[in-house]
Design a protein around this motif. Structure first.
Motif, PDB file in Angstrom:
ATOM      1  N   HIS A   1      29.735  64.620 -22.388  1.00 30.71           N
ATOM      2  CA  HIS A   1      28.381  64.208 -22.017  1.00 30.71           C
ATOM      3  C   HIS A   1      27.847  65.081 -20.878  1.00 30.71           C
TER       4      HIS A   1
ATOM      5  N   TYR B   1      25.981  68.201 -21.908  1.00 26.83           N
ATOM      6  CA  TYR B   1      24.560  68.006 -22.242  1.00 26.83           C
ATOM      7  C   TYR B   1      23.727  67.884 -20.968  1.00 26.83           C
TER       8      TYR B   1
ATOM      9  N   PHE C   1      21.556  66.271 -27.495  1.00 27.16           N
ATOM     10  CA  PHE C   1      22.151  65.024 -27.012  1.00 27.16           C
ATOM     11  C   PHE C   1      23.072  64.406 -28.052  1.00 27.16           C
TER      12      PHE C   1
ATOM     13  N   ILE D   1      17.988  62.989 -18.410  1.00 26.49           N
ATOM     14  CA  ILE D   1      18.679  62.639 -19.644  1.00 26.49           C
ATOM     15  C   ILE D   1      17.628  62.211 -20.673  1.00 26.49           C
ATOM     16  N   LEU D   2      17.608  62.888 -21.794  1.00 21.66           N
ATOM     17  CA  LEU D   2      16.612  62.643 -22.847  1.00 21.66           C
ATOM     18  C   LEU D   2      15.184  62.717 -22.300  1.00 21.66           C
TER      19      LEU D   2
END
Length: 363
Positions: A87, A90, A127, A193-194
């Motif tokens: 993770h 990313y 992601f 994140i995103l």
């Protein structure tokens, strides 16, 4: 067939529901009331409880193999860290050009004079690809490691030793600067994140609630497994593997299934840990961290599923207090705690509660 209602006793269901409601209220109080208000819950508390839930998920994963199958792993820290690194890849890519060096490469790669991404970083700007890695990397490693170990009939203390050797070897590998994992500093300074700012209160609350949902889902999944026919076979592996083989079962595939599932759950715990804590480095693979997971399960009560969750919160709560009040004494306190549990509370906190309940009923 086991129904959802039959998974836990009435008292256990009550405790789970009460704790879940309280856990859901914490981020709501954090977002709804300003700092200084009597009902405000600090962002620090949200991050701390979120971290504890990640640890609880790792302890739950360990209990599935140790408490119900009799496989004591001293290397689950490597699965936790691999999920975190997957993770973290990313999150590092999501920084973009907002790093210190304003490069398309992460700061640590610029500092170490990397010119391009290594092949294993390919597609990690996606992601969902990284979420697949969170599951696949720990799962594949566990499957391969477990297949050769279980096929060779390695068990007991010997299996525990080689799992610890495995996590120590990975720690040394990830500490090297030329492996492309940030060396000693690891991954940190995450921005988003995103597309959402990772330090925003709303993002933190969302990550917290996602962690809570996954923890509860994993608890129900593990409970469903251990109360099924498969669970009875796993417990037979723990209690008398040779007798199980005598009646026609091959323990290899049962052990391999639960071992791989446990590693995947631990990897997911690591992936949830990274954005909430804000850093991942090779120290998460240290043998001491894997041993702490065993202590969480033992303190809460191994072979209960709920016990390791309680143990993770209890031990890490004590750790947070001790490291602030008596920073030099925590390791001594942890060792003493484990000794006391081993000598006087072999069934852990839940075993003590159960014993007290029986004494009240007999009185």
């Amino acid at each position: 067939m086991t129904t959802i209602k039959d998974m836990f006793s009435r008292h256990a269901w009550t405790g789970i529901l009460v704790c879940a409601v309280i856990a859901v209220l914490l981020p709501i109080l954090n977002l709804s009331f300003p700092a200084g208000h009597a009902l405000h819950i600090s962002s620090y508390t949200i991050a701390l409880v979120g971290k504890f839930m990640c640890y609880a998920l790792a302890a739950l994963a360990l209990d599935l193999v140790w408490g119900y199958t009799g496989i004591l792993s001293l290397g689950h820290g490597v699965f936790f860290a691999l999920g975190a690194y997957a993770h973290g890849m990313y999150l590092m890519r999501a920084i973009g050009r907002d790093g210190v060096y304003q490069s398309n490469l992460p700061d640590f790669m610029v500092f170490l004079d990397w010119k391009t991404y290594p092949w294993y970083w390919s597609m990690t700007d996606s992601f969902w690809y990284c979420m697949a890695l969170v599951v696949l990397v720990p799962g594949v490693l566990a499957f391969i490691f477990g297949f050769f170990a279980f096929r060779s009939r390695i068990k007991g203390v010997y299996f525990s030793i080689i799992t610890q050797a495995m996590t120590f070897a990975f720690m040394l590998l990830f500490f090297r600067n030329n492996t492309g994992f940030g060396g000693n500093n690891g991954f940190t300074d995450f921005k988003r994140i995103l597309g959402f700012t990772i330090t925003a209160p709303g993002t933190k609350a969302a990550l917290y609630l996602i962690t809570l949902v996954i923890l509860l889902s994993a608890l129900f999944l593990c409970r469903w497994i251990v109360t099924s026919k498969l669970g009875r076979v796993l417990q037979a592996v723990r209690d008398s593997e040779s007798r199980l083989m005598f009646i026609g079962y091959n323990p290899l595939w049962f052990k391999l299934f639960v071992w791989t599932l446990s590693a995947i759950l631990c990897g997911i715990a690591g992936a949830l840990y990274v954005p909430q804590v804000g850093i991942i480095n090779p120290s998460e693979m240290s043998p001491a961290n894997s041993i702490e997971m065993v202590i969480w399960a033992a303190v809460g009560g191994r072979g209960t599923l709920l016990g390791p969750i309680i143990g993770a919160f209890t031990v890490n709560g004590l750790k947070s207090w001790f490291t602030a009040a008596f920073p030099d004494l925590w390791l001594y306190a942890l060792g003493l705690l484990f000794i006391l549990v081993t000598l006087f509370m072999q069934q852990g906190v839940l075993g003590l509660v159960s014993k007290f309940k029986k004494q009240r009923e007999q009185a």
